[in-house]
Every structure is written in structure tokens, then in C-alpha cells.
Design a protein around this motif. Structure first.
Motif, mmCIF file in Angstrom:
data_model
loop_
_atom_site.group_PDB
_atom_site.id
_atom_site.type_symbol
_atom_site.label_atom_id
_atom_site.label_comp_id
_atom_site.label_asym_id
_atom_site.label_seq_id
_atom_site.Cartn_x
_atom_site.Cartn_y
_atom_site.Cartn_z
ATOM 1 N N ASN A 54 0.856 -1.191 0.062
ATOM 2 C CA ASN A 54 0.163 -0.084 -0.183
ATOM 3 C C ASN A 54 0.884 1.451 0.029
ATOM 4 O O ASN A 54 1.778 1.447 0.993
ATOM 5 N N HIS A 55 0.795 1.957 -0.982
ATOM 6 C CA HIS A 55 1.576 3.429 -1.111
ATOM 7 C C HIS A 55 1.506 3.939 0.085
ATOM 8 O O HIS A 55 2.430 5.125 0.424
ATOM 9 N N ASP A 56 0.415 3.975 0.857
ATOM 10 C CA ASP A 56 0.257 4.961 1.957
ATOM 11 C C ASP A 56 0.961 4.326 3.198
ATOM 12 O O ASP A 56 1.022 5.098 4.381
ATOM 13 N N ALA A 57 1.370 3.198 3.207
ATOM 14 C CA ALA A 57 1.818 2.629 4.524
ATOM 15 C C ALA A 57 3.060 3.268 5.288
ATOM 16 O O ALA A 57 3.071 3.631 6.323
ATOM 17 N N ALA A 58 4.009 3.758 4.296
ATOM 18 C CA ALA A 58 5.469 4.263 4.905
ATOM 19 C C ALA A 58 4.863 5.623 5.375
ATOM 20 O O ALA A 58 5.349 5.855 6.571
ATOM 21 N N PRO A 59 4.184 6.538 4.649
ATOM 22 C CA PRO A 59 4.165 7.697 5.198
ATOM 23 C C PRO A 59 3.029 7.844 6.296
ATOM 24 O O PRO A 59 3.448 8.521 7.236
ATOM 25 N N ARG A 60 2.247 6.869 6.413
ATOM 26 C CA ARG A 60 1.281 6.769 7.446
ATOM 27 C C ARG A 60 1.940 6.766 8.603
ATOM 28 O O ARG A 60 1.893 7.072 9.734
ATOM 29 N N VAL A 61 2.960 5.468 8.716
ATOM 30 C CA VAL A 61 3.754 5.311 9.926
ATOM 31 C C VAL A 61 4.864 6.485 10.205
ATOM 32 O O VAL A 61 4.838 6.626 11.528
ATOM 33 N N ALA A 62 5.336 7.071 9.364
ATOM 34 C CA ALA A 62 6.173 8.034 9.422
ATOM 35 C C ALA A 62 5.391 9.249 10.049
ATOM 36 O O ALA A 62 6.015 9.808 11.171
ATOM 37 N N THR A 64 12.266 18.730 27.973
ATOM 38 C CA THR A 64 12.810 19.002 26.960
ATOM 39 C C THR A 64 11.943 18.573 25.666
ATOM 40 O O THR A 64 11.600 17.612 25.560
ATOM 41 N N GLU A 65 11.829 19.700 24.985
ATOM 42 C CA GLU A 65 11.045 19.542 23.797
ATOM 43 C C GLU A 65 11.959 18.900 22.492
ATOM 44 O O GLU A 65 13.182 19.068 22.391
ATOM 45 N N LEU A 66 11.384 17.844 21.824
ATOM 46 C CA LEU A 66 12.258 17.125 20.785
ATOM 47 C C LEU A 66 11.330 17.266 19.483
ATOM 48 O O LEU A 66 10.186 16.786 19.614
ATOM 49 N N LEU A 67 11.801 17.518 18.460
ATOM 50 C CA LEU A 67 11.349 17.374 17.023
ATOM 51 C C LEU A 67 11.918 16.281 16.274
ATOM 52 O O LEU A 67 13.240 16.057 16.407
ATOM 53 N N CYS A 68 11.382 15.762 15.408
ATOM 54 C CA CYS A 68 11.853 14.359 14.856
ATOM 55 C C CYS A 68 11.879 14.409 13.200
ATOM 56 O O CYS A 68 10.688 14.994 12.796
ATOM 57 N N SER A 69 12.740 13.901 12.457
ATOM 58 C CA SER A 69 12.650 13.688 10.973
ATOM 59 C C SER A 69 12.724 12.429 10.609
ATOM 60 O O SER A 69 13.269 11.648 11.369
ATOM 61 N N VAL A 70 12.021 11.888 9.443
ATOM 62 C CA VAL A 70 12.151 10.818 8.966
ATOM 63 C C VAL A 70 12.465 10.544 7.513
ATOM 64 O O VAL A 70 12.221 11.342 6.737
ATOM 65 N N GLY A 71 13.297 9.714 7.208
ATOM 66 C CA GLY A 71 13.697 9.553 5.691
ATOM 67 C C GLY A 71 13.235 8.248 5.227
ATOM 68 O O GLY A 71 13.113 7.152 6.062
ATOM 69 N N ILE A 72 12.410 8.151 4.109
ATOM 70 C CA ILE A 72 11.691 7.015 3.590
ATOM 71 C C ILE A 72 12.221 6.474 2.362
ATOM 72 O O ILE A 72 12.610 7.200 1.690
ATOM 73 N N ILE A 104 5.113 8.445 13.805
ATOM 74 C CA ILE A 104 6.221 8.455 14.627
ATOM 75 C C ILE A 104 6.594 9.858 14.703
ATOM 76 O O ILE A 104 6.986 10.388 15.793
ATOM 77 N N ILE A 105 6.618 10.981 13.822
ATOM 78 C CA ILE A 105 6.819 12.280 14.088
ATOM 79 C C ILE A 105 5.791 12.879 15.193
ATOM 80 O O ILE A 105 6.448 13.541 15.969
ATOM 81 N N GLN A 106 4.501 12.712 15.055
ATOM 82 C CA GLN A 106 3.510 13.137 15.860
ATOM 83 C C GLN A 106 3.851 12.499 17.134
ATOM 84 O O GLN A 106 3.940 13.182 18.317
ATOM 85 N N VAL A 107 4.263 11.461 17.352
ATOM 86 C CA VAL A 107 4.541 10.766 18.897
ATOM 87 C C VAL A 107 5.814 11.180 19.186
ATOM 88 O O VAL A 107 5.855 11.624 20.614
ATOM 89 N N ASN A 149 11.353 18.127 11.452
ATOM 90 C CA ASN A 149 9.781 17.711 11.977
ATOM 91 C C ASN A 149 8.943 17.401 10.572
ATOM 92 O O ASN A 149 7.866 17.785 10.773
ATOM 93 N N GLN A 150 9.591 16.665 9.856
ATOM 94 C CA GLN A 150 8.639 16.055 8.634
ATOM 95 C C GLN A 150 9.559 15.008 8.189
ATOM 96 O O GLN A 150 10.413 14.448 8.486
ATOM 97 N N PHE A 151 8.892 14.350 7.108
ATOM 98 C CA PHE A 151 9.350 13.175 6.311
ATOM 99 C C PHE A 151 9.831 13.531 4.885
ATOM 100 O O PHE A 151 8.712 14.434 4.174
ATOM 101 N N HIS A 152 10.585 12.952 4.229
ATOM 102 C CA HIS A 152 10.893 13.122 2.916
ATOM 103 C C HIS A 152 11.144 11.453 2.479
ATOM 104 O O HIS A 152 11.766 10.800 3.105
ATOM 105 N N TYR A 153 10.578 11.410 0.981
ATOM 106 C CA TYR A 153 10.509 10.193 0.517
ATOM 107 C C TYR A 153 11.503 10.201 -0.525
ATOM 108 O O TYR A 153 11.609 10.826 -1.569
#
Length: 178
Positions: free
Chosen positions: A99-107, A125-133, A110-113, A163-167
Motif C-alpha cells: 500500500n503506497h500510504d503505509a510508509a508515510p502513515r507510519v512516518a 525537553t522538547e524534541l522534534l523528529c525527522s524521517v527519511g523513507i 512517528i513524527i507526531q508521537v 519535523n517532517q518526512f521526505h521520501y
């Protein structure tokens, strides 16, 4: 993918697979994907201000990484595999990505949590997170190339403010923001 090999090692700080175990599991996932004609999906995540963690004393940084690991486990689906990759980075092998939405949905999850206030320091301590897919056909790339692509996608997400993901889109051999 079921994991039950007794020789796999766990990271003492996070309780997750080590990088060497991750590399073995990724090779195995690629082989299984080749047999089943499935794509392989990886997520590489890192706090945007990883310097904050690296500047902490070892005990405090360990508690921080444990908290990240605990929150991360709650974001994943049954069958996804997570490893403490290096430093403050974690790598996820996605179990199913047809499903093409699976990886972005998980990313996104993760970013939200992970992008939250952690109970460390005065006032937290505030933390922001980025994800590479990266998602690729199993014959398209070996494990080294998949990790390199995930790293490129992660660096791109951080370069655009974090604080975002890139594919990583391997068909275009380019990065696009999602």
C-alpha cells in the motif's frame, strides 16, 4: 517477518536490535521480498536537534534514548522491525509496503508521537523528529544502497526545517517532499 534467531543482539540502552542485527534482518527481508515479489520499505529517523542528546552526560542520554525507544515501539505495526541504528538514529524495516500510504502513515505517526516534550531537565525537553523513507523493489538495491537512500531522504527532511518526512523516489532518483 518473524524474528527468532537467537544470535541477534539487542542494544543495552534501548532494548532494540543493534545495527549489526538490523543489517542481517534487512538482508533477510530483501531475500524474502525477492521470493515474494514485494517491495522493501525502510524508515530512518533522527531527532532534529540530536546535538542536545549528544551533549548530555551518558546516563541522561541513555534515559532519553530509552524514552524515544518506548514511544517508537508504540508507533509501529505488528511485523515492523526497529533497531537502534547509531547515535540517536533508529531504523525501521516495514513489514508490508504494498500500500503506497503505509510508509508515510507510519512516518507521520512517528513524527507526531516523538515530537513532544520529554520529562527531562527543568520544564522538560522538547524534541522534534525527522524521517527519511525509502521504498524499492528488492532487485533494485542491496541493503547498503537502501540505507544510503534513507539517509539522503532524512538529510533532505532536516535541510528543509525538520519535523517532517521526505521520501526517496528511486524511479526518479530524486527526493520529493510529501
Amino acid at each position: 517477518m518473524t524474528v527468532n534467531e537467537s544470535f541477534l543482539t539487542m542494544d543495552q540502552t534501548t532494548g532494540m536490535f543493534t545495527r549489526s542485527s538490523f543489517e542481517y534482518l534487512l538482508k533477510r527481508k530483501i531475500a524474502l521480498a525477492e521470493e515474494c515479489a514485494e517491495d522493501v520499505g525502510l524508515l530512518l529517523l533522527d531527532p532534529d536537534d540530536a546535538g542536545t542528546i549528544s551533549q548530555m552526560d551518558e546516563t541522561f542520554a541513555g534515559f532519553f534514548l530509552k524514552e524515544i525507544a518506548a514511544r517508537l515501539k508504540g508507533c509501529l505495526r505488528a511485523g515492523d522491525i526497529v533497531a537502534h541504528f547509531e547515535g540517536s538514529q533508529f531504523m525501521v524495516i516495514l513489514d508490508e509496503v504494498e500500500n503506497h500510504d503505509a510508509a508515510p502513515r507510519v512516518a507521520r505517526k512517528i513524527i507526531q508521537v516523538l515530537s513532544a516534550t520529554y520529562p527531562f531537565g527543568e520544564g522538560g525537553t522538547e524534541l522534534l523528529c525527522s524521517v527519511g523513507i525509502v521504498r524499492a523493489a528488492p532487485f533494485d538495491a542491496d541493503e547498503t544502497e537502501l540505507v544510503a537512500r534513507a539517509q539522503k531522504a532524512l538529510l533532505s527532511a532536516k535541510a528543509e526545517g525538520g519535523n517532517q518526512f521526505h521520501y526517496f523516489i528511486d524511479a526518479l532518483d530524486a527526493l520529493t517532499r510529501r
